[in-house]
Write a protein that holds these residues in place. Structure first.
Motif, PDB file in Angstrom:
ATOM      1  N   MET A 111       0.807  -1.211   0.000  1.00 11.80           N
ATOM      2  CA  MET A 111       0.000   0.000   0.000  1.00 11.80           C
ATOM      3  C   MET A 111       0.847   1.270   0.000  1.00 11.80           C
ATOM      4  O   MET A 111       0.336   2.364  -0.152  1.00 11.80           O
ATOM      5  N   SER A 112       2.161   1.126   0.180  1.00  6.04           N
ATOM      6  CA  SER A 112       3.003   2.306   0.304  1.00  6.04           C
ATOM      7  C   SER A 112       3.012   3.155  -0.959  1.00  6.04           C
ATOM      8  O   SER A 112       3.311   4.344  -0.907  1.00  6.04           O
ATOM      9  N   ASP A 113       2.702   2.533  -2.129  1.00  7.52           N
ATOM     10  CA  ASP A 113       2.761   3.292  -3.372  1.00  7.52           C
ATOM     11  C   ASP A 113       1.605   4.288  -3.491  1.00  7.52           C
ATOM     12  O   ASP A 113       1.661   5.175  -4.345  1.00  7.52           O
ATOM     13  N   ILE A 114       0.591   4.169  -2.666  1.00  5.82           N
ATOM     14  CA  ILE A 114      -0.531   5.098  -2.779  1.00  5.82           C
ATOM     15  C   ILE A 114      -0.591   6.076  -1.607  1.00  5.82           C
ATOM     16  O   ILE A 114      -1.412   6.971  -1.599  1.00  5.82           O
ATOM     17  N   VAL A 115       0.263   5.894  -0.620  1.00 12.59           N
ATOM     18  CA  VAL A 115       0.273   6.776   0.541  1.00 12.59           C
ATOM     19  C   VAL A 115       1.618   7.485   0.619  1.00 12.59           C
ATOM     20  O   VAL A 115       2.659   6.831   0.723  1.00 12.59           O
ATOM     21  N   PRO A 116       1.644   8.813   0.548  1.00 10.95           N
ATOM     22  CA  PRO A 116       2.914   9.538   0.614  1.00 10.95           C
ATOM     23  C   PRO A 116       3.673   9.246   1.908  1.00 10.95           C
ATOM     24  O   PRO A 116       3.082   8.888   2.934  1.00 10.95           O
ATOM     25  N   GLU A 117       4.968   9.411   1.851  1.00  6.80           N
ATOM     26  CA  GLU A 117       5.814   9.184   3.022  1.00  6.80           C
ATOM     27  C   GLU A 117       5.384  10.096   4.174  1.00  6.80           C
ATOM     28  O   GLU A 117       5.001  11.243   3.960  1.00  6.80           O
ATOM     29  N   ASP A 118       5.451   9.552   5.386  1.00  6.98           N
ATOM     30  CA  ASP A 118       5.100  10.290   6.611  1.00  6.98           C
ATOM     31  C   ASP A 118       3.637  10.717   6.648  1.00  6.98           C
ATOM     32  O   ASP A 118       3.275  11.689   7.306  1.00  6.98           O
ATOM     33  N   THR A 119       2.792   9.997   5.921  1.00  7.44           N
ATOM     34  CA  THR A 119       1.362  10.301   5.879  1.00  7.44           C
ATOM     35  C   THR A 119       0.560   9.106   6.375  1.00  7.44           C
ATOM     36  O   THR A 119       0.810   7.969   5.971  1.00  7.44           O
ATOM     37  N   LEU A 120      -0.387   9.386   7.240  1.00  7.29           N
ATOM     38  CA  LEU A 120      -1.324   8.367   7.719  1.00  7.29           C
ATOM     39  C   LEU A 120      -2.624   8.554   6.943  1.00  7.29           C
ATOM     40  O   LEU A 120      -3.327   9.550   7.131  1.00  7.29           O
ATOM     41  N   ALA A 121      -2.924   7.626   6.057  1.00 11.49           N
ATOM     42  CA  ALA A 121      -4.166   7.687   5.281  1.00 11.49           C
ATOM     43  C   ALA A 121      -5.281   7.003   6.070  1.00 11.49           C
ATOM     44  O   ALA A 121      -5.074   5.926   6.631  1.00 11.49           O
ATOM     45  N   VAL A 122      -6.436   7.646   6.104  1.00 10.32           N
ATOM     46  CA  VAL A 122      -7.573   7.101   6.840  1.00 10.32           C
ATOM     47  C   VAL A 122      -8.760   6.976   5.884  1.00 10.32           C
ATOM     48  O   VAL A 122      -9.266   7.978   5.379  1.00 10.32           O
ATOM     49  N   TYR A 123      -9.178   5.746   5.626  1.00 10.61           N
ATOM     50  CA  TYR A 123     -10.346   5.495   4.784  1.00 10.61           C
ATOM     51  C   TYR A 123     -11.575   5.417   5.681  1.00 10.61           C
ATOM     52  O   TYR A 123     -11.591   4.668   6.662  1.00 10.61           O
ATOM     53  N   SER A 124     -12.594   6.194   5.342  1.00  3.29           N
ATOM     54  CA  SER A 124     -13.776   6.229   6.209  1.00  3.29           C
ATOM     55  C   SER A 124     -15.004   6.689   5.443  1.00  3.29           C
ATOM     56  O   SER A 124     -14.923   7.103   4.285  1.00  3.29           O
ATOM     57  N   ASP A 125     -16.127   6.605   6.133  1.00  8.66           N
ATOM     58  CA  ASP A 125     -17.419   7.045   5.606  1.00  8.66           C
ATOM     59  C   ASP A 125     -18.155   7.698   6.770  1.00  8.66           C
ATOM     60  O   ASP A 125     -18.166   7.171   7.884  1.00  8.66           O
ATOM     61  N   PHE A 126     -18.773   8.834   6.520  1.00 10.08           N
ATOM     62  CA  PHE A 126     -19.407   9.614   7.589  1.00 10.08           C
ATOM     63  C   PHE A 126     -20.475   8.830   8.357  1.00 10.08           C
ATOM     64  O   PHE A 126     -20.685   9.089   9.542  1.00 10.08           O
ATOM     65  N   VAL A 127     -21.158   7.905   7.698  1.00  7.33           N
ATOM     66  CA  VAL A 127     -22.257   7.211   8.366  1.00  7.33           C
ATOM     67  C   VAL A 127     -21.805   5.955   9.121  1.00  7.33           C
ATOM     68  O   VAL A 127     -22.632   5.254   9.707  1.00  7.33           O
ATOM     69  N   CYS A 128     -20.517   5.690   9.130  1.00  9.01           N
ATOM     70  CA  CYS A 128     -19.980   4.520   9.832  1.00  9.01           C
ATOM     71  C   CYS A 128     -19.688   4.892  11.288  1.00  9.01           C
ATOM     72  O   CYS A 128     -18.849   5.748  11.547  1.00  9.01           O
ATOM     73  N   PRO A 129     -20.367   4.273  12.258  1.00  8.41           N
ATOM     74  CA  PRO A 129     -20.134   4.635  13.659  1.00  8.41           C
ATOM     75  C   PRO A 129     -18.709   4.373  14.111  1.00  8.41           C
ATOM     76  O   PRO A 129     -18.142   5.133  14.910  1.00  8.41           O
TER      77      PRO A 129
END
Length: 213
Positions: free
Chosen positions: A1-19
């Protein structure tokens, strides 16, 4: 997954309606407040109910998902436990939160991410979470989205236009597909470097994810 997330970045996948995304955000804020050298956070989009979305774009509630009463009872118990653990007592219960489709809210957020500075985007993104899970307002209503935009200094009329923009709609769909293609199957998912953590994990697990300890 490192190829889609820049260095020193924490990517968070989410959806507003997910508790659990709301609760994961609460855990993330605790971690960031305590971290000596916090990473950059990149909020990314995911369609929680995409597997129920028909060709017309609407949610088909008749689609079987294998989730019975015991499953939802367990979810409610876990939500209440994590609300206390992450000091998120302001969060509405699952029965109180509106039952809405988050697509337009995510499309509006994508517009703000592309057209505004990072701080404004994060304010808008966080405000949408709070509008749904604290205020209990329907974030599938363009007027509500416009109100949220106005509250963070974004023109509400821009947002009304954004949720009907077919180019934005196609790009948002492509982002949902990209998330699935790189292995995101549930949310929230936190990705840092070559590692990922899924679920409303505690702050100390986010620390281990980022710092490898």
């Amino acid at each position: 997954m490192s190829d889609i997330v820049p260095e020193d970045t924490l990517a968070v996948y989410s959806d507003f309606v997910c508790p659990f995304c709301y609760l994961g955000r609460a855990s993330l804020h605790q971690y960031l407040d305590e971290a000596e050298d916090p990473p950059t956070v990149d909020w990314r989009f995911f369609d929680l109910r995409g597997y129920k979305r028909g060709p017309d774009g609407d949610i088909d509630e008749s689609v079987e998902d294998g989730k019975d009463e015991d499953y939802f009872a367990n979810v409610k118990d876990n939500v209440e436990r994590l609300k206390e653990e992450y000091d998120a007592g302001e969060m509405l219960s699952l029965d109180e939160a509106p039952d809405v489709d988050s697509w337009d809210a995510q499309q509006a957020a994508l517009h703000v991410k592309q057209s505004s500075d990072d701080e404004t985007f994060k304010e808008f993104y966080n405000a949408l979470f709070d509008t749904h899970w604290v205020d209990g307002r329907p974030i599938d209503d363009p007027d509500v989205l416009a109100d949220v935009a106005d509250s963070v200094g974004v023109d509400g009329d821009e947002i009304r236009d954004a949720v009907t923009d077919e180019t934005l709609e196609a790009e948002l769909e492509a982002r949902f597909e990209e998330a699935t293609d790189v292995g995101i199957t549930g949310i929230p998912t936190f990705v840092y470097d070559d590692h990922a953590a899924r679920g409303s994990v505690p702050p100390e697990q986010l620390d281990r994810l980022v710092n490898g300890r």
